[in-house]
Write a protein that holds these residues in place. Structure first.
Motif, PDB file in Angstrom:
ATOM      1  N   ILE A   1       0.833  -1.198   0.000  1.00 54.45           N
ATOM      2  CA  ILE A   1       0.000   0.000   0.000  1.00 54.45           C
ATOM      3  C   ILE A   1       0.868   1.249   0.000  1.00 54.45           C
ATOM      4  O   ILE A   1       1.779   1.383   0.825  1.00 54.45           O
ATOM      5  CB  ILE A   1      -0.937   0.012   1.239  1.00 54.45           C
TER       6      ILE A   1
ATOM      7  N   CYS B   1      -6.704  -2.590   8.798  1.00 56.09           N
ATOM      8  CA  CYS B   1      -5.850  -1.531   8.235  1.00 56.09           C
ATOM      9  C   CYS B   1      -4.691  -1.223   9.186  1.00 56.09           C
ATOM     10  O   CYS B   1      -4.111  -0.151   9.148  1.00 56.09           O
ATOM     11  CB  CYS B   1      -6.659  -0.273   7.949  1.00 56.09           C
ATOM     12  N   ARG B   2      -4.353  -2.193  10.030  1.00 54.03           N
ATOM     13  CA  ARG B   2      -3.337  -1.949  11.056  1.00 54.03           C
ATOM     14  C   ARG B   2      -1.976  -1.567  10.469  1.00 54.03           C
ATOM     15  O   ARG B   2      -1.255  -0.759  11.064  1.00 54.03           O
ATOM     16  CB  ARG B   2      -3.201  -3.179  11.955  1.00 54.03           C
TER      17      ARG B   2
ATOM     18  N   VAL C   1      -1.367   0.304   7.896  1.00 57.83           N
ATOM     19  CA  VAL C   1      -1.370   1.739   7.596  1.00 57.83           C
ATOM     20  C   VAL C   1      -1.387   2.542   8.898  1.00 57.83           C
ATOM     21  O   VAL C   1      -0.676   3.541   9.034  1.00 57.83           O
ATOM     22  CB  VAL C   1      -2.567   2.112   6.685  1.00 57.83           C
TER      23      VAL C   1
ATOM     24  N   GLY D   1     -11.294   0.670  11.204  1.00 56.07           N
ATOM     25  CA  GLY D   1     -10.373  -0.452  11.424  1.00 56.07           C
ATOM     26  C   GLY D   1     -10.081  -1.236  10.163  1.00 56.07           C
ATOM     27  O   GLY D   1      -9.378  -2.237  10.180  1.00 56.07           O
ATOM     28  N   THR D   2     -10.649  -0.775   9.033  1.00 58.56           N
ATOM     29  CA  THR D   2     -10.424  -1.476   7.783  1.00 58.56           C
ATOM     30  C   THR D   2     -10.279  -0.430   6.671  1.00 58.56           C
ATOM     31  O   THR D   2      -9.995   0.728   6.953  1.00 58.56           O
ATOM     32  CB  THR D   2     -11.578  -2.481   7.515  1.00 58.56           C
ATOM     33  N   PHE D   3     -10.415  -0.841   5.422  1.00 53.04           N
ATOM     34  CA  PHE D   3     -10.308   0.104   4.321  1.00 53.04           C
ATOM     35  C   PHE D   3     -11.694   0.395   3.756  1.00 53.04           C
ATOM     36  O   PHE D   3     -12.456  -0.522   3.492  1.00 53.04           O
ATOM     37  CB  PHE D   3      -9.409  -0.462   3.224  1.00 53.04           C
TER      38      PHE D   3
END
Lengths: 179, 277
Positions: free
Chosen positions: A97, A159-160, A162, B14-16
């Protein structure tokens, strides 16, 4: 009950090393998305020595892999300093990413935009080559997508990576940018 | 003029979260509003935040608590889905999840591990817990946030688009969106093509981990069989909630249950089918 628009042709399944890849924003677009159309940007390459990289790791618990970090200073039309745009990359087990973070002069996160997102699973993936993604009712002006990219549902990805990347950039601010 | 597609992705919830919007003018402010709405819903109904509207309710059993309209709306939906699913969907399992250290404990009072829909009373602008249960709205709040985000896009004359919040997504307008399913064992499989529909998926796994957060449990704390459950419905909150219901049922019963809610269960083997709802 909604009938789906019939689409000609079945998807063709093919093996591909890249399961999923989307480009959202280039550098210029990311700057505008974070600080607006009116802002101007001055490029600045942040160079970090070994000691600074150790300090960043000590503060954030995340290793600073890169010796340089691409960044811009953002200014208002009146030349007032708005903050930094820093471009960063994070690599997970399958995710790659690139993202841009806006940091204020005081070291607060103003925004995060994903620029480029990839998930790679090696040769085991079957990928559909979807046909005619976007079918408009008015055939003279159909909505078309230029890329062959499906959305993803399924197991929710954290998304940890990022979040940890941003934590590292805030430590970088403390070590190398803070006035 | 043909509308052009703007796509953005941000790390929230907590996600995209991805937004795709066909617009005549590329307006960042509209996209920001959509992201902000999703974040606002998340903040209201966050179990993790000790000061969220939901946490204030959880800390005050027996008292009528003023709540934002969106939180009340999700609670009404959660309560109804609990009743309609014979409590296979149950938003009163927060206490159990706290005792298992899956959710944080910021409570000074003693609480029950689980309860029933009847433990929640709702009236205009307020709700009350009639038993010391802890409400967790994680099962449908993300889906509800997607629904509201789509409403905002429509209000701003976005011609067509989608919102995908960590795999819970809704598509509107004159477009068909191909969707793949991510499975835990590192793969993506083509799943379905969506048109004016919502899709949600939940993964059942033995324990939560950093890459794939979240957990589905039943009333007795038992774990259902591991796998990915995808449901297609008119609204995302319902698709989201039904994934939890179907996860706790045997495969053979899932199709009929989904149908009862005007929804459709998608097993991953249905990958290349053209599916109608």
């Amino acid at each position: 009950m909604k009938q789906l628009i019939p689409i000609l042709g079945l998807p063709i399944l093919c093996a591909s090393p890249i399961a999923y890849a989307v480009e959202y924003l280039n550098e210029d677009q990311a700057q505008v998305a974070l600080f607006g159309q009116q802002a101007s940007f001055t490029p600045t390459l942040i160079k970090l020595n070994e000691e600074q990289r150790d300090q960043i790791e000590a503060i954030s618990d995340v290793r600073q892999r890169w010796k340089t970090q691409k960044a811009w200073k953002a200014f208002t039309p009146e030349k007032d300093f708005l903050g930094w745009v820093i471009i960063d990359k994070v690599i997970g087990k399958h995710e790659f990413i690139t993202y841009a973070t806006a940091i204020s002069p005081e070291g607060k996160v103003l925004g995060i935009e994903i620029m480029d997102y990839r998930e790679t699973y090696g040769g085991e993936v079957r990928q559909a080559e979807w046909r005619n993604h976007f079918v408009g009712a008015d055939k003279t002006h159909p909505l078309e997508l230029t890329e062959d990219i499906p959305n993803i549902s399924g197991a929710t990805l954290s998304c940890r990576n990022v979040t940890n990347g941003v934590k590292r950039l805030l430590a970088l601010y403390e070590v190398a940018l803070k006035p | 003029m043909t509308p052009t597609l703007a796509k953005r992705m941000r790390p929230i919830l907590g996600t995209f979260v991805e937004i795709g919007a066909f617009m005549h003018d590329q307006k960042e402010s509209v996209l920001n509003q959509v992201f902000n709405k999703i974040e606002c819903i998340h903040n209201q109904m966050s179990f993790h935040d000790p000061n969220s509207a939901l946490s204030i309710l959880n800390k005050s059993p027996g008292k009528w608590i003023d709540l934002p309209n969106e939180t009340l709306s999700v609670m009404r939906k959660a309560k109804q889905l609990s009743l309609d699913s014979d409590h296979l969907f149950n938003c009163t399992l927060g206490g159990y999840l706290v005792t298992k250290n899956i959710l944080p404990n910021h409570f000074v009072h003693s609480f029950e591990p689980s309860g029933k829909a009847s433990d929640i009373e709702i009236r205009t602008h307020q709700a009350r817990l009639t038993a010391p249960v802890l409400i967790s709205l994680d099962g449908i709040a993300k889906g509800y946030a997607v629904d509201l985000a789509i409403d905002i896009m429509k209000q701003h004359n976005i011609v067509a688009g989608w919102v995908n919040a960590g795999g819970d997504l809704k598509v509107f307008g004159d477009l068909t969106l191909p969707v793949s399913q991510r499975q835990k064992q590192a793969s993506l499989q083509p799943l379905v093509q969506l048109n004016n529909q919502a899709l949600a998926s939940s993964e059942v796994h033995s324990q939560s981990n950093a890459r794939f957060p979240g957990q589905i449990i039943d009333n007795t704390g038992l774990q259902p069989k591991p796998g990915v459950i995808s449901v297609m419905a008119k609204d995302t909150w319902l698709a989201d909630g039904l994934t939890k219901v179907l996860a706790l049922q045997p495969e053979s019963e899932r199709y009929a249950t989904a149908k009862r809610f005007n929804a459709k269960y998608l097993s991953s083997s249905a990958s290349t089918n053209r599916t109608t709802l």
